[in-house]
Design a protein around this motif. Structure first.
Motif, PDB file in Angstrom:
ATOM      1  N   TYR A 193      38.210  29.486  41.825  1.00  0.00           N
ATOM      2  CA  TYR A 193      38.581  29.874  43.185  1.00  0.00           C
ATOM      3  C   TYR A 193      39.856  29.166  43.635  1.00  0.00           C
ATOM      4  CZ  TYR A 193      38.662  30.290  48.195  1.00  0.00           C
ATOM      5  OH  TYR A 193      39.077  30.534  49.477  1.00  0.00           O
ATOM      6  N   LEU A 221      42.909  30.810  42.020  1.00  0.00           N
ATOM      7  CA  LEU A 221      43.242  32.137  42.539  1.00  0.00           C
ATOM      8  C   LEU A 221      43.660  32.090  44.001  1.00  0.00           C
ATOM      9  CD1 LEU A 221      40.359  34.123  40.809  1.00  0.00           C
ATOM     10  CD2 LEU A 221      42.788  34.168  40.224  1.00  0.00           C
ATOM     11  N   ARG A 257      47.179  31.274  44.251  1.00  0.00           N
ATOM     12  CA  ARG A 257      48.038  32.352  43.768  1.00  0.00           C
ATOM     13  C   ARG A 257      48.161  33.494  44.770  1.00  0.00           C
ATOM     14  NH1 ARG A 257      47.182  35.638  38.030  1.00  0.00           N
ATOM     15  NH2 ARG A 257      48.935  37.072  38.262  1.00  0.00           N
ATOM     16  N   TYR A 258      47.055  33.823  45.454  1.00  0.00           N
ATOM     17  CA  TYR A 258      47.044  35.054  46.254  1.00  0.00           C
ATOM     18  C   TYR A 258      47.029  34.842  47.764  1.00  0.00           C
ATOM     19  CZ  TYR A 258      46.106  37.538  41.909  1.00  0.00           C
ATOM     20  OH  TYR A 258      46.201  38.068  40.645  1.00  0.00           O
ATOM     21  N   ARG A 285      43.669  41.065  47.523  1.00  0.00           N
ATOM     22  CA  ARG A 285      43.158  40.316  46.371  1.00  0.00           C
ATOM     23  C   ARG A 285      42.558  38.988  46.817  1.00  0.00           C
ATOM     24  NH1 ARG A 285      40.537  39.704  41.977  1.00  0.00           N
ATOM     25  NH2 ARG A 285      41.544  38.595  40.265  1.00  0.00           N
ATOM     26  N   VAL A 333      38.701  37.641  46.217  1.00  0.00           N
ATOM     27  CA  VAL A 333      38.415  36.346  45.595  1.00  0.00           C
ATOM     28  C   VAL A 333      37.538  35.500  46.515  1.00  0.00           C
ATOM     29  CG1 VAL A 333      39.477  34.171  44.899  1.00  0.00           C
ATOM     30  CG2 VAL A 333      40.458  36.332  44.133  1.00  0.00           C
TER      31      VAL A 333
END
Length: 284
Positions: A24, A27, A30-31, A44, A48
């Motif tokens: 988690y 991600l 990243r998003y 996204r 997540v």
């Protein structure tokens, strides 16, 4: 609920709590919309976050493992704490703290790399050149230089045209993945080009030099006397260009064609040939 929560986080179904938390964190960095300006990043990030909210809670994870998409219909233990917020409730991870840690503890965060599809015809891929590209769903336009001989699946890098960086960090890169459209005449195999070469019966029987249209223009090919359908003629170096090495070859497969409608004189000549010829292609 069509997407599996384990697949969303990229973890195995027997992942530990630490595995889930690490996935988690990776991600989320990243998003998160504050870090990634890609149009699909926010959706996204929500996916997540939803997957983490369920899998990080032992009770919810157990119900999800048993009932899948119907797990929310199963009665929830009344003693379970409720009302946790989106930024405070993910089993000890504070999103605001996570992101502030990115900016304070780790310094500027480079922008995320992004990908988009660049469709080309065989002729465009052969010649290369300049293209004006607008990404679907956005108003972002790019001037793209396509190298001659680019192949299906190759990527063209546009430096600094990806997601925005945080702080003073640079933007990510945009990678254009080449997809070459199917062509009614040409078939690509690596850098080799294959095509069908229609010839007349007399060109095949007597031999002839005939024109062939290639992505690079018209060339001449010698059809050897006595050629039958299926014979392959190789034109070395007439395939897809290769800026870093040897160009591919062009293979022309002979296909003998006959007139669909004969004139009176043509019929007479074919009948005369049939009468005098001893050729029998079915002879064993």
């Amino acid at each position: 609920m069509a997407t599996d929560f384990y697949d969303t986080l990229g973890i195995a179904r027997d992942a530990t709590a630490d595995d889930i938390q690490r996935a988690y964190r990776r991600l989320a960095r990243r998003y998160h919309p504050d870090v990634n300006s890609d149009p699909g990043a926010e959706d996204r990030f929500k996916e997540v976050s939803q997957a983490y909210e369920v899998l990080s809670d032992p009770a919810q994870r157990s119900r999800y493992d048993q009932f899948g998409a119907d797990f929310r219909r199963v009665a929830v233990d009344a003693d379970r704490p409720r009302g946790t917020s989106a930024t405070q409730g993910f089993q000890g991870i504070d999103i605001e703290d996570l992101l502030s840690g990115l900016f304070r503890g780790r310094g500027p965060i480079p922008g995320a790399d992004q990908e988009a599809v660049l469709e080309l015809t065989v002729e465009e891929a052969y010649r290369g050149g300049h293209r004006r590209l607008t990404l679907p769903g956005t108003d972002r336009q790019y001037d793209v230089t396509v190298p001659p001989g680019v192949l299906d699946g190759q990527r063209i890098r546009l430096a600094g045209e990806g997601g925005r960086g945080a702080g003073d960090a640079p933007a990510g890169d945009l990678y254009l993945v080449v997809r070459i459209r199917p062509h009614p005449r040409y078939r690509l195999s690596g850098r080799d080009i294959h095509l069908t070469l229609p010839v007349t019966p007399w060109e095949a029987a007597l031999g002839s030099t005939v024109p062939v249209t290639t992505p690079g223009g018209e060339v001449k090919v010698r059809v050897t006397a006595g050629s039958s359908s299926g014979r392959r003629l190789r034109l070395r170096g007439e395939g897809m260009p290769n800026p870093r090495g040897t160009a591919g070859d062009l293979y022309a497969e002979v296909r003998v064609m006959v007139p669909k409608h004969l004139t009176r004189r043509e019929r007479e000549l074919f009948e005369e040939l049939a009468a005098v010829s001893e050729f029998t292609p079915r002879r064993t």
